[in-house]
Design an enzyme around this catalytic site. Sequence first.
Site, PDB file in Angstrom:
ATOM      1  N   PHE A   1      98.731 108.512  73.121  1.00 51.70           N
ATOM      2  CA  PHE A   1      97.749 107.430  73.195  1.00 51.70           C
ATOM      3  C   PHE A   1      98.386 106.059  73.470  1.00 51.70           C
ATOM      4  CE2 PHE A   1      95.353 104.458  70.142  1.00 51.70           C
ATOM      5  CZ  PHE A   1      94.639 103.873  71.170  1.00 51.70           C
TER       6      PHE A   1
ATOM      7  N   LEU B   1     104.719 117.193  74.714  1.00 54.40           N
ATOM      8  CA  LEU B   1     103.378 117.658  75.089  1.00 54.40           C
ATOM      9  C   LEU B   1     102.799 118.589  74.016  1.00 54.40           C
ATOM     10  CD1 LEU B   1     103.641 118.220  78.954  1.00 54.40           C
ATOM     11  CD2 LEU B   1     102.815 116.206  77.712  1.00 54.40           C
ATOM     12  N   THR B   2     102.756 118.073  72.791  1.00 58.61           N
ATOM     13  CA  THR B   2     102.014 118.758  71.737  1.00 58.61           C
ATOM     14  C   THR B   2     100.532 118.569  72.008  1.00 58.61           C
ATOM     15  OG1 THR B   2     101.975 116.791  70.319  1.00 58.61           O
ATOM     16  CG2 THR B   2     103.858 118.290  70.084  1.00 58.61           C
TER      17      THR B   2
ATOM     18  N   GLU C   1     104.399 112.531  64.808  1.00 57.09           N
ATOM     19  CA  GLU C   1     103.187 113.094  64.232  1.00 57.09           C
ATOM     20  C   GLU C   1     102.503 111.938  63.514  1.00 57.09           C
ATOM     21  OE1 GLU C   1     102.019 116.115  64.464  1.00 57.09           O
ATOM     22  OE2 GLU C   1     103.716 117.246  65.264  1.00 57.09           O
ATOM     23  N   SER C   2     101.191 111.769  63.753  1.00 59.26           N
ATOM     24  CA  SER C   2     100.590 110.510  63.293  1.00 59.26           C
ATOM     25  C   SER C   2      99.257 110.640  62.573  1.00 59.26           C
ATOM     26  CB  SER C   2     100.415 109.569  64.493  1.00 59.26           C
ATOM     27  OG  SER C   2      99.470 110.101  65.410  1.00 59.26           O
TER      28      SER C   2
ATOM     29  N   THR D   1     104.091 101.612  61.753  1.00 58.83           N
ATOM     30  CA  THR D   1     102.688 101.436  61.392  1.00 58.83           C
ATOM     31  C   THR D   1     102.551 100.558  60.163  1.00 58.83           C
ATOM     32  OG1 THR D   1     100.724 102.611  60.574  1.00 58.83           O
ATOM     33  CG2 THR D   1     102.848 103.612  60.101  1.00 58.83           C
ATOM     34  N   ASP D   2     101.410  99.876  60.038  1.00 58.47           N
ATOM     35  CA  ASP D   2     101.134  99.093  58.837  1.00 58.47           C
ATOM     36  C   ASP D   2     100.955  99.977  57.608  1.00 58.47           C
ATOM     37  OD1 ASP D   2      98.664 100.208  59.483  1.00 58.47           O
ATOM     38  OD2 ASP D   2      97.550  98.337  59.305  1.00 58.47           O
ATOM     39  N   GLU D   3     100.772 101.275  57.824  1.00 55.99           N
ATOM     40  CA  GLU D   3     100.538 102.172  56.698  1.00 55.99           C
ATOM     41  C   GLU D   3     101.763 102.335  55.801  1.00 55.99           C
ATOM     42  OE1 GLU D   3      98.136 105.693  57.305  1.00 55.99           O
ATOM     43  OE2 GLU D   3      97.571 104.970  59.304  1.00 55.99           O
TER      44      GLU D   3
ATOM     45  N   TYR E   1     102.497 111.098  55.976  1.00 56.92           N
ATOM     46  CA  TYR E   1     102.669 110.431  57.268  1.00 56.92           C
ATOM     47  C   TYR E   1     103.316 109.062  57.095  1.00 56.92           C
ATOM     48  CZ  TYR E   1     101.404 107.284  61.071  1.00 56.92           C
ATOM     49  OH  TYR E   1     101.445 106.330  62.051  1.00 56.92           O
TER      50      TYR E   1
ATOM     51  N   ALA F   1     104.990 107.932  54.615  1.00 55.05           N
ATOM     52  CA  ALA F   1     106.340 108.074  54.087  1.00 55.05           C
ATOM     53  C   ALA F   1     107.327 108.453  55.181  1.00 55.05           C
ATOM     54  CB  ALA F   1     106.357 109.120  52.972  1.00 55.05           C
TER      55      ALA F   1
ATOM     56  N   LYS G   1     107.109 107.684  58.355  1.00 51.05           N
ATOM     57  CA  LYS G   1     107.337 106.502  59.190  1.00 51.05           C
ATOM     58  C   LYS G   1     108.221 105.482  58.473  1.00 51.05           C
ATOM     59  CE  LYS G   1     105.727 105.879  62.761  1.00 51.05           C
ATOM     60  NZ  LYS G   1     106.232 106.243  64.120  1.00 51.05           N
TER      61      LYS G   1
ATOM     62  N   ASP H   1      86.499 112.027  49.628  1.00 49.82           N
ATOM     63  CA  ASP H   1      87.599 111.182  50.086  1.00 49.82           C
ATOM     64  C   ASP H   1      88.889 111.989  50.115  1.00 49.82           C
ATOM     65  OD1 ASP H   1      88.658 108.890  51.065  1.00 49.82           O
ATOM     66  OD2 ASP H   1      88.313 107.682  49.282  1.00 49.82           O
TER      67      ASP H   1
END
Length: 283
Positions: free
Chosen positions: A12, A36-37, A87-88, A128-130, A152, A154, A156, A274
Amino acid sequence: MRNLLITGGAGFIGSNFVRYILHKYPDYRVVVYDKLTYAGNLENLKDVAADFAGRYAFIQGDICEGVGVRKVVVEQGIDTIVNFAAESHVDRSILEPDAFIRTDIYGTYVLLETAKEFHLARMLQVSTDEIYGSIAEGYFSEDDPACPNSPYAASKAGAEHLARAYYVTYGVPTLITRGSNTFGPYQYPEKVTPLFITNAIDNAPLPLYGDGQQVRDWLYVLDHCAGIDLVLHKGQVGEAYNIAGENERRNREITERILDLVGKPRSLVRHVSDRPGHDRRYA
């Protein structure tokens, strides 16, 4: 820098960045390296292959395989790496964290080793901001500590720590960008915006986590690309940079706006349990 290796460039944000760079810098050459996953698609780059045939190349490969990475760097004369390969998807990381540890951490290690071995001019890690976790009010700055709440995030954060360590220990010229929630064309429809758009078009339920009051800062993908470009060319090596949109919206608001734009009833919203460790607000 003139020859860029864009890992994860068929995904993306990566595919948008490839297009952005080739349009902006007519003397640059770009090599896309992508496994190309399920989330990588050469259709995302179909126009690039046609419009920039002399300055664009695609090589299928896995960033976790050091031999392949070194080979492409040598054969293509690469001087800069921009790493989008990851992986995101948070939900997938909860179910299959091992894939995230392998690609996001070990894959970054392979790229850093390659950058060190061949004395590359830049190695930019797209993060990422995460990695910060959740914040109730105010805003995170680059000096705030990482406090990830999902596998995820963690993975990053781990990649970031490696990038910093390679700068401090070996002098590898690393840069890190931390982008907020990004949306736009070519996004794989597991993420909330394209998923909810396609579900709405098909009159399928829109599964909204919890009460839908989680807050995200939304950033258009080409604005994100402009930020990465600025850091790549003007950033101070060894540093990390936040890229934000200052466009906070609650998930419920985004969901209702999508339904209104597509002309579908809000009765399609379905509140679901959630997810574990769901951050309340990023900023």
